[in-house]
Design an enzyme around this catalytic site. Structure first.
Site, PDB file in Angstrom:
ATOM      1  CE1 TYR A  61      -2.886  -3.149   0.301  1.00  0.00           C
ATOM      2  CE2 TYR A  61      -3.167  -2.729   2.642  1.00  0.00           C
ATOM      3  CZ  TYR A  61      -3.414  -3.503   1.526  1.00  0.00           C
ATOM      4  OH  TYR A  61      -4.211  -4.622   1.639  1.00  0.00           O
ATOM      5  CB  SER A 206     -13.343  -5.850  -0.270  1.00  0.00           C
ATOM      6  OG  SER A 206     -12.147  -5.239  -0.677  1.00  0.00           O
ATOM      7  N   PRO A 207     -15.437  -5.975   2.834  1.00  0.00           N
ATOM      8  CG  PRO A 207     -15.739  -5.360   5.077  1.00  0.00           C
ATOM      9  CD  PRO A 207     -14.712  -5.381   3.980  1.00  0.00           C
ATOM     10  CG  LEU A 208     -18.985  -2.196   3.796  1.00  0.00           C
ATOM     11  CD1 LEU A 208     -18.658  -0.834   4.388  1.00  0.00           C
ATOM     12  CD2 LEU A 208     -20.455  -2.535   4.018  1.00  0.00           C
ATOM     13  N   GLY A 209     -17.944  -4.562  -0.423  1.00  0.00           N
ATOM     14  CA  GLY A 209     -17.835  -4.567  -1.876  1.00  0.00           C
ATOM     15  C   GLY A 209     -17.117  -3.338  -2.395  1.00  0.00           C
ATOM     16  NE  ARG A 210     -11.736  -4.179  -4.537  1.00  0.00           N
ATOM     17  CZ  ARG A 210     -11.885  -5.516  -4.622  1.00  0.00           C
ATOM     18  NH1 ARG A 210     -13.087  -6.007  -4.858  1.00  0.00           N
ATOM     19  NH2 ARG A 210     -10.861  -6.323  -4.467  1.00  0.00           N
TER      20      ARG A 210
END
Length: 342
Positions: A61, A206-210
């Site tokens: 990152y 990415s639990p919120l779909g990015r």
């Protein structure tokens, strides 16, 4: 914001973390220009004050700058934080290089320790598995780092079930990090059962779909032209986007019934998958963090979970997780140990 975040055992090796973590990638990379350092340090401190102590980064990152940022943010609170970072992906001559050879493992760990300005990394992941190096060799070097006190626990990210088993036989794996959300459920068939059989914790990135499961298609209106989601994510493109927006509308309707936001419902679904699951949603805004944390208060019945999964079945999302050029190394197998000559 005063709150108490529950804690949970991650894996069976003794690591305890906050029930929800914080993914720090977007502060420094991939989601547009890096955010102002002082603002992100302040945000991390506020996250900590709310009881979220499980922080996730990687040497990729930036590269490197996100680890430096966390090192600055953790001054004075290091011993109260569970710090996770990763190695295994580098850029050489503008191309992605995956490496898992022992010399590289050790060099990456030493470099991350310096950037983070810490004596020990709590959870050290292989970011992507090197398909040219037996996993036993990579884990063997990580085991030495554990014995030397440079890392406490070993993790894998984006690894196949067979790779997880082989790695775990060399040294116990504490956590496996996977992309898991309502619109990415393909790991439920083999990876998650394997982890549970072996007593390995599951970290959902990415639990919120990015961000899509929080904002839907309108998210694109707020993204910079260099944001990876805008230029390289199949699910955000053209017909896929139109189809996925219908999923988001359905999620909003379910969330309205539950009197929560769509993002909270998506995270609550993950929290209801088991005590061994820890989502690490990322954000650069305190308001979004507070909304995400509210998901811990959303309790779902079995009937509500069935209703959600009827909409978000395993193949519901249109488009792949990555484009084909990025997808080739995900969950790669490694050669047998017998093939290795150092």
């Amino acid at each position: 914001m005063a709150c108490k975040v529950p804690r949970t055992k991650l894996g069976s090796q003794g690591l305890e973390v906050s029930k929800q973590g914080l993914g720090c990638m977007g502060m420094s990379a991939f989601y547009g220009p890096p955010k102002p350092e002082e603002e992100m340090i302040h945000l991390i401190r506020q996250v900590f004050s709310c009881g979220v102590t499980f922080l996730d980064t990687s040497d990729l990152y930036g590269p490197f700058t996100n680890e430096i940022l966390l090192g600055k943010a953790l001054k004075g609170i290091r011993q109260q934080v569970q710090l996770a970072t990763k190695f295994g992906i580098s850029f050489e001559d503008g191309k992605v290089k995956i490496r898992g050879d022992p010399d590289y493992v050790r060099a990456c760990c030493e470099a991350s320790l310096k950037r983070l300005d810490v004596d020990c990394i709590d959870l050290y992941y292989i970011h992507l598995v090197d398909a040219t190096v037996p996993i036993e060799v990579t884990i063997g070097e990580m085991k030495k780092l554990v014995e030397e006190g440079k890392i406490k626990y070993i993790g894998l990210s984006n690894a196949s079930a067979s790779t997880i088993r082989r790695a775990h036989a060399v040294h116990p794996v504490t956590a496996v990090q996977i992309e898991w959300s309502l619109w990415t459920r393909d790991f439920e068939k083999d990876i998650i059962p394997t982890c549970r059989e072996l007593g390995i914790g599951i970290v959902a990135y990415s639990p919120l779909g990015r961000g899509f499961l929080s904002a839907g298609a309108k998210l694109l209106e707020t993204l910079s032209e260099t944001d990876y989601r805008k230029v390289g994510q199949p699910r955000y493109q053209n017909e896929n986007l139109q189809k996925n927006e219908k999923l988001f509308i359905a999620l909003c309707q379910l969330a309205t019934k539950k009197e929560c936001t769509p993002g909270q419902l998506a995270l609550a679904w993950l929290h209801n998958q088991g005590d061994d699951v820890v989502p690490i949603p990322g954000t650069t805004k305190l308001q979004n963090f507070e909304e995400n944390l509210g998901s811990l208060q959303v309790k779902l019945t079995s009937e509500e979970i069935e209703e959600i999964e009827a909409v978000f079945h395993v193949d519901a999302a249109a488009g792949g997780r990555y484009d084909e050029s990025d997808n080739s190394c995900i969950t790669s197998e490694t050669p047998p140990l017998s093939s290795w000559s150092s």
